[in-house]
Motif scaffolding. Structure first.
Motif, mmCIF file in Angstrom:
data_model
loop_
_atom_site.group_PDB
_atom_site.id
_atom_site.type_symbol
_atom_site.label_atom_id
_atom_site.label_comp_id
_atom_site.label_asym_id
_atom_site.label_seq_id
_atom_site.Cartn_x
_atom_site.Cartn_y
_atom_site.Cartn_z
ATOM 1 N N PRO A 251 15.101 3.961 -8.158
ATOM 2 C CA PRO A 251 14.736 2.703 -7.495
ATOM 3 C C PRO A 251 13.378 2.764 -6.794
ATOM 4 O O PRO A 251 12.620 1.794 -6.815
ATOM 5 N N LEU A 252 13.059 3.913 -6.171
ATOM 6 C CA LEU A 252 11.779 4.041 -5.472
ATOM 7 C C LEU A 252 10.612 3.853 -6.425
ATOM 8 O O LEU A 252 9.658 3.118 -6.132
ATOM 9 N N PHE A 253 10.681 4.495 -7.575
ATOM 10 C CA PHE A 253 9.567 4.424 -8.521
ATOM 11 C C PHE A 253 9.534 3.098 -9.271
ATOM 12 O O PHE A 253 8.456 2.502 -9.445
ATOM 13 N N THR A 254 10.679 2.614 -9.737
ATOM 14 C CA THR A 254 10.668 1.397 -10.545
ATOM 15 C C THR A 254 10.448 0.135 -9.730
ATOM 16 O O THR A 254 9.895 -0.844 -10.231
ATOM 17 N N LYS A 255 10.846 0.144 -8.465
ATOM 18 C CA LYS A 255 10.735 -1.066 -7.649
ATOM 19 C C LYS A 255 9.542 -1.049 -6.688
ATOM 20 O O LYS A 255 9.142 -2.087 -6.180
ATOM 21 N N VAL A 256 8.983 0.158 -6.442
ATOM 22 C CA VAL A 256 7.879 0.254 -5.484
ATOM 23 C C VAL A 256 6.612 0.794 -6.153
ATOM 24 O O VAL A 256 5.620 0.076 -6.336
#
Length: 303
Positions: A251-256
């Motif tokens: 989630p950190l990489f794909t959303k931020v």
């Protein structure tokens, strides 16, 4: 300044364009036969993020040479990692005393990586850019930040020249006190990403799988002992990838970090380079040190 770029790759082309816009003269050295193949122009479709987010679309005329003349203030080398030894060997005679910026990913120790060039002729740095070239069209872009090593004894004058060049084109420099460790960390991160690309099939496909980044974190954890065996100091990105639980990295990489529409994501999606060399180099080093790296070894075995 009059600057020669070694090769007409995606990184060289983008920075050459920016330097020409700043009033410098830029030319490219290409291998024999490539001048005719490449032609006298390249189509640009790229993002310039030095001030805001500006899209550049133009047909840019370029000057290509198949030999190097002793008439440049600086030579900039940004090639595939596996091509660097041959480039350094060639430049050791062809470049004369011209200062050289090695703007490259490197896994060897710095002195060995550029042998037989002298360390007193070279400044090391790394770009803040990405993308790819297909059908003579460059798609990608560059950020405001570039990375340069702090001056070493004997390189102060060259380092100042490189600094002045980037600042004249409105880039901001992030100085590295330990460029060797910085490059080792970055190379390991590339290997972790490439291991996933080998599984998914492309850099663009990697962006579409949340669990890919969890696997990148797992591969970085696997490589930590290899980096430590080399004496590398862990940088912030490596610590991020190895300390955060893998389930949270997706989630950190794909959303931020690689959110849809972000430049970082576009740079990755346009990257059409062949993956695998970084994985192979780390696996070789791990074997020498007797350190198991099963995830990376499996990624190579699946290709």
């Amino acid at each position: 300044m009059k600057i020669l770029f070694f090769g007409r790759g995606v990184i060289s082309t983008q920075y050459a364009w920016a330097f020409e816009q700043a009033g410098h003269t830029v030319e490219f050295y290409v291998r024999k036969g490539r001048k005719e193949t490449f032609g006298s122009h390249i189509e640009l479709d790229m993002w310039d993020a030095r001030s805001g987010k500006k899209r550049i679309t133009e047909s840019w005329n370029v000057t290509l040479h198949e030999e190097i003349l002793p008439q440049y203030d600086l030579i900039i080398v940004s090639v595939n990692t596996e091509q660097l030894p041959a480039a350094a060997q060639f430049l050791s005679t062809a470049a004369g005393n011209t200062p050289i910026l090695v703007f490259n990913n490197i896994w060897q120790d710095l002195k060995s990586a550029i042998a037989p060039l002298s360390m007193n002729q070279v400044v090391f740095g790394f770009p803040g850019a990405g993308g790819g070239i297909a059908n003579n069209t460059l798609r990608g872009g560059f950020l405001k930040m570039v990375f340069l090593e702090n001056p070493r004894a004997g390189t102060e004058q060259m380092n100042h020249k490189v600094k002045a060049l980037f600042e004249s084109a409105h880039f901001k420099i992030n100085w590295s006190k330990d460029m060797q460790s910085w490059l080792w960390n970055h190379f390991a991160m590339n290997a972790a990403m490439e291991a996933e690309v080998l599984q998914r099939g492309s850099f663009a496909a990697l962006m579409n799988h949340t669990d890919s980044f969890a696997n990148v974190g797992r591969s970085m954890r696997e490589m930590m002992p290899v980096l430590k065996a080399r004496g590398a100091k862990m940088d912030a990105i490596t610590l991020l990838l190895t300390k955060i639980p893998p389930a949270l990295l997706g989630p950190l990489f794909t959303k931020v970090i690689f959110a849809k529409g972000s430049l970082a994501r576009l740079f990755m999606e346009y990257n059409n380079s062949k993956a695998g060399f970084a994985v192979l180099e780390v696996v070789r080093e791990a074997k020498k040190a007797g350190i198991p790296v099963p995830r990376l070894t499996m990624a190579l075995g699946n290709t």
